[in-house]
Scaffold this motif. Structure first.
Motif, short mmCIF file in Angstrom:
data_model
loop_
_atom_site.label_atom_id
_atom_site.label_comp_id
_atom_site.label_asym_id
_atom_site.label_seq_id
_atom_site.Cartn_x
_atom_site.Cartn_y
_atom_site.Cartn_z
N PHE A 168 1.74 5.79 36.40
CA PHE A 168 2.67 5.57 37.62
C PHE A 168 3.09 6.76 37.95
O PHE A 168 3.32 6.95 39.29
CB PHE A 168 3.82 4.52 37.37
N ALA A 169 3.43 7.87 37.30
CA ALA A 169 4.11 9.00 37.44
C ALA A 169 2.98 9.96 38.55
O ALA A 169 3.26 10.51 39.45
CB ALA A 169 4.27 10.04 36.30
N ARG A 170 1.74 9.67 38.17
CA ARG A 170 0.69 10.58 38.82
C ARG A 170 0.60 9.57 40.12
O ARG A 170 0.24 10.36 41.14
CB ARG A 170 -0.52 10.57 37.86
N GLU A 171 0.69 8.39 40.11
CA GLU A 171 0.40 7.90 41.45
C GLU A 171 1.49 7.59 42.48
O GLU A 171 1.36 7.13 43.47
CB GLU A 171 -0.12 6.31 41.06
N SER A 172 2.67 7.96 41.82
CA SER A 172 3.88 7.84 42.90
C SER A 172 3.60 8.90 44.02
O SER A 172 3.22 10.04 43.90
CB SER A 172 4.97 8.61 42.19
N CYS A 173 3.77 8.19 45.28
CA CYS A 173 3.54 9.03 46.42
C CYS A 173 4.34 10.34 46.73
O CYS A 173 4.11 11.15 47.56
CB CYS A 173 3.40 8.42 47.65
N GLY A 174 5.63 10.27 45.91
CA GLY A 174 6.56 11.32 45.97
C GLY A 174 7.77 11.03 47.46
O GLY A 174 8.25 11.87 47.57
N TRP A 175 7.52 9.93 47.94
CA TRP A 175 8.41 9.86 49.19
C TRP A 175 9.66 9.66 48.78
O TRP A 175 10.47 10.60 49.41
CB TRP A 175 7.86 8.71 50.00
N CYS A 176 10.01 8.96 47.60
CA CYS A 176 11.53 8.75 47.60
C CYS A 176 11.81 9.40 46.12
O CYS A 176 11.21 9.39 45.21
CB CYS A 176 11.97 7.42 47.78
N THR A 177 13.33 9.85 46.08
CA THR A 177 13.62 10.66 45.06
C THR A 177 13.24 10.11 43.62
O THR A 177 12.97 10.51 42.48
CB THR A 177 14.80 11.31 44.99
N PRO A 178 13.92 8.74 43.51
CA PRO A 178 14.14 8.16 41.95
C PRO A 178 12.57 8.17 41.38
O PRO A 178 12.52 8.48 40.24
CB PRO A 178 14.79 6.71 42.50
#
Lengths: 421, 157
Positions: free
Chosen positions: A337-347
C-alpha cells in the motif's frame, strides 16, 4: 442449480462465440430488447440483490438508480477490470475463459442506463483477457448484438477497451475516470459522485467485471432465481472465490454466496497444504481483516462476514498456516500500500511509510511497547483521506492488533521474530 | 525521430479517441516499444501528438508502473512481491534472480539484456510465485525454472 458465471467455461481454452450462443448466450439481450423497458432491466437488477463484486459490495441496482435521468448530454458506463488487489485474480480467470458474459452484461447495463458509449478499463498484464474481449466485441458487432441498431432496434451501443499501464490506484473509481480521460490518476474529491459528475463531467457508472457478467443471467432467469442461488436467506447469487496461500489446490471457483469458509478451503481447494494447520485468512483481498479458525463455518456473504469483523471484499482468499508470521504478512501488505499510494493526500503518503517503518522495526526485534499504541493511532487517523486506499491498508493492521496482539507483543518482548530461528 | 509509419498510426489512434488525451497511455506505450524506454525525445513527441505540454505527459509517464522513464534492458523482469507470492516464498525467487543476474532491484545486467524490478500483484496468485519477462507471464516459479526461463528469454530475442 447451475451457477451463472463459469457455466460456459471450457478447461484450458476460451469458449467460442457459437458455443456461448448455443448455451443460451445473448438470449437475455434478445429478451430485454424485445419486451423489457430499460427500467424493467434496472428493476430486475435492483430486485436481484446483486452487490458490487469488486470489493465494496454496494447494491448494483441502487448504484444505477443514482444516475439522474433528466440531465442533457451523454452518460457513461465503465467496467473496472483494473484487478490489482493482492490475492485477487477472478476477473482474469473469468475473461480468459469467457469474454461474452461481460460483453452481454455491459450491453444490457447500457440499455438500462441509457448509455451510448461504454469502456472496459483493463490493467497491464491482462493482455490475454483484452484480446478475448476485442475479438468478442467484433463478433458481437457482426452478429448485430452490439454497435449500430442492436437487433434492428433504435438502440446503438459501443464498447471500447482502454489498456492501462499498471497502477493499483486506477481501480479506485474516480482515479480510474481520471486515467481514462488521460489525466494523472489521482482520486477525485467526492462529492460530486461519479453517478452525477464522472467521466468528462457526465453521469457515470463504474462496475466490476464480475458484477456486470452477472447481469445476463439475472435478466434471463429473473431476480427470484438469482436470489435463490445463495445458500443463506439474506444472500443473492454466486461469487467467484480465488484462493491462494497455504491450500492444496489454489483455485478460482464459483460457489453460491453463503458457502462456508471451511467448504471453500476443504471442499474446493482440497484442504490445507502438506497437512499444515489453518491459522488465519484474509477473505477478500489485501484490504480486509483477518478471519480465524473460529470462522471456519462462517457463511461467506457480505453481511455475515461484516458481522464477523471483516469484509467479503473481492473474494480473494489468502490462507495463512501456523508457520506464517502475521506481523511479517501485514508488513508485506503495508509495503504494497505504501508503494501504491498515489501521494495526493498527506495521511496516506506520509502515514503508510511510517507504519511500514514501525512494523519493520517490530519484525526485526527492535520494536518498543509504545509502537502498538502508535500503530493503533494510525488505524484511527488514516481514515481521513480522499479515497479508500489508506483505510483499506489499515484493515489488516487493525485485524492484526485486534486478533494477534500477543504475536505482535511477543516480537517486542523477545526482541526477535518468533517464527525465525 | 520516429518513422513516418509509426507517426501516422499514432495520429490515427489519437484521432479515433473521443478526446485526444484519452489515447495518452497507448501513445506512450507505442513510443516506449520503439525506443526501448520513454526517452525525453519520446515525451516531446507524445506531447505534440496529443496536444499536451511535455510536462503533462511527464505527469502521466511517471505515474505508471510499466512506463519506463529511464533506460532499461531489452527485457524487463517484473517479479511480484505481494502477499500471495510472499506466501509462496517469493523472497527466495527474488534473491535467486539477483544472484543469477548479478544486479540489485532496479538494476540492469551488464549485457543490457534484463532489468529486474519488483512489482505489485500480477493477478497470478493461483500460480504464485510469479514474474513476467518482457511482458510474458510465468508462474509456479522455482530457482531451476527461473534459470530455464532466463536462458530461453535470453536466446529468444
Amino acid at each position: 442449480m447451475e451457477l451463472p458465471l463459469f457455466r460456459h467455461n471450457r478447461p484450458n481454452r476460451v469458449v467460442t462465440f457459437d458455443e456461448y450462443r448455443e448455451e443460451g448466450g445473448f438470449e437475455a439481450l434478445k429478451k430485454a430488447f424485445s419486451g423489457m423497458s430499460p427500467n424493467d432491466v434496472q428493476q430486475a437488477v435492483m430486485d436481484s440483490g446483486l452487490r458490487g463484486r469488486g470489493g465494496a459490495g454496494f447494491s448494483t441496482g441502487r448504484k444505477w438508480s443514482f444516475v439522474p435521468r433528466d440531465l442533457p448530454g451523454p452518460r457513461w458506463l465503465i467496467c473496472n477490470c483494473d484487478e490489482m488487489e493482492p490475492g485477487t485474480y477472478k476477473d482474469r480467470v473469468l475473461l480468459e475463459h469467457n469474454p461474452y458474459s461481460l460483453i452481454e452484461g455491459m450491453t444490457l447495463a447500457c440499455y438500462a442506463l441509457g448509455v451510448r458509449h461504454a469502456f472496459i478499463f483493463i490493467r497491464k498484464g491482462y493482455e490475454k483477457a483484452a484480446a478475448n474481449l476485442a475479438r468478442g466485441i467484433e463478433e458481437a458487432k457482426k452478429a448485430g448484438l452490439l454497435g449500430e441498431h442492436i437487433l434492428g432496434s433504435e438502440h446503438s451501443i459501443d464498447l471500447d477497451l482502454h489498456l492501462s499501464a499498471g497502477r493499483y490506484i486506477c481501480g479506485e473509481e474516480t482515479a480510474l475516470i481520471n486515467a481514462l480521460e488521460g489525466k494523472r490518476p489521482n482520486p477525485r474529491s467526492k462529492p460530486p459522485f461519479p453517478a452525477v459528475k464522472g467521466l468528462w463531467q457526465g453521469p457515470t457508472v463504474v462496475n466490476n467485471v464480475e458484477t456486470l457478467a452477472n447481469v445476463p443471467a439475472i435478466v434471463a432467469n429473473g431476480a427470484p432465481w438469482f436470489k435463490g442461488l445463495a445458500l443463506n436467506p439474506e444472500g443473492a447469487g454466486s461469487k467467484l472465490f480465488c484462493v491462494s496461500g497455504s491450500v492444496k489446490n489454489r483455485a478460482c471457483v464459483e460457489l453460491p454466496i453463503g458457502t462456508t469458509l471451511g467448504d471453500i478451503i476443504d471442499g474446493a481447494c482440497g484442504g490445507m497444504r502438506d497437512g499444515r494447520k489453518f491459522k488465519a485468512c484474509i477473505p477478500g483481498g489485501a484490504s480486509t481483516q483477518f478471519l480465524k479458525p473460529e470462522h471456519w463455518t462462517l457463511p461467506m456473504d457480505y453481511e455475515t462476514v461484516a458481522k464477523a469483523g471483516s469484509r467479503l471484499g473481492s473474494g480473494g482468499v489468502i490462507v495463512f498456516d501456523e508457520g506464517h508470521c502475521l506481523v511479517e504478512a501485514t508488513l508485506n501488505l503495508i509495503t504494497f500500500f505504501a508503494r501504491e499510494s498515489c501521494g495526493w493526500c498527506t495521511p496516506c503518503r506520509e502515514g503508510l511509510p511510517y507504519v511500514k517503518e514501525i512494523l519493520t522495526r517490530i519484525e526485526n526485534g527492535r520494536g518498543e511497547e509504545d509502537d502498538i499504541t502508535i500503530l493503533r493511532e494510525h488505524v484511527k487517523y488514516l481514515n481521513y483521506t480522499f479515497c479508500a486506499l489508506a483505510p483499506g491498508a489499515m484493515a489488516p493492521l487493525d485485524g492484526l492488533l485486534r486478533d494477534f496482539e500477543d504475536e505482535v507483543r511477543e516480537h517486542i518482548t523477545k526482541k526477535k521474530c518468533p517464527f525465525k530461528g | 525521430m520516429i518513422p513516418e509509419t509509426l507517426k501516422t498510426s499514432l495520429k490515427a489512434r489519437v484521432a479515433s479517441a473521443l478526446t485526444p488525451r484519452e489515447a495518452a497511455v497507448d501513445v506512450m506505450k507505442e513510443l516506449q516499444a520503439h525506443y526501448g524506454w520513454l526517452t525525453d525525445e519520446a515525451v516531446e513527441e507524445a506531447a505534440a501528438l496529443l496536444g499536451l505540454s511535455p510536462l503533462q505527459v511527464e505527469e502521466l509517464a511517471t505515474f505508471y508502473e510499466m512506463i519506463y522513464r529511464r533506460p532499461v534492458g531489452k527485457k524487463v523482469i517484473h517479479v511480484c512481491d505481494s502477499i500471495s507470492c510472499w506466501c509462496a516464498d517469493c523472497d527466495k525467487i527474488i534473491q535467486h534472480l539477483k544472484d543469477k543476474l548479478g544486479v540489485g532491484l532496479g538494476g540492469t545486467t551488464a549485457d543490457g539484456m534484463f532489468t529486474l524490478i519488483p512489482c505489485c500483484c500480477m493477478g497470478m496468485c493461483g500460480d504464485s510465485p510469479a514474474m513476467s519477462v518482457g511482458g510474458v507471464p510465468y508462474g509456479k516459479l522455482t530457482p531451476e525454472l527461473v534459470d530455464e526461463i532466463l536462458e530461453m528469454e535470453r536466446n529468444n530475442r
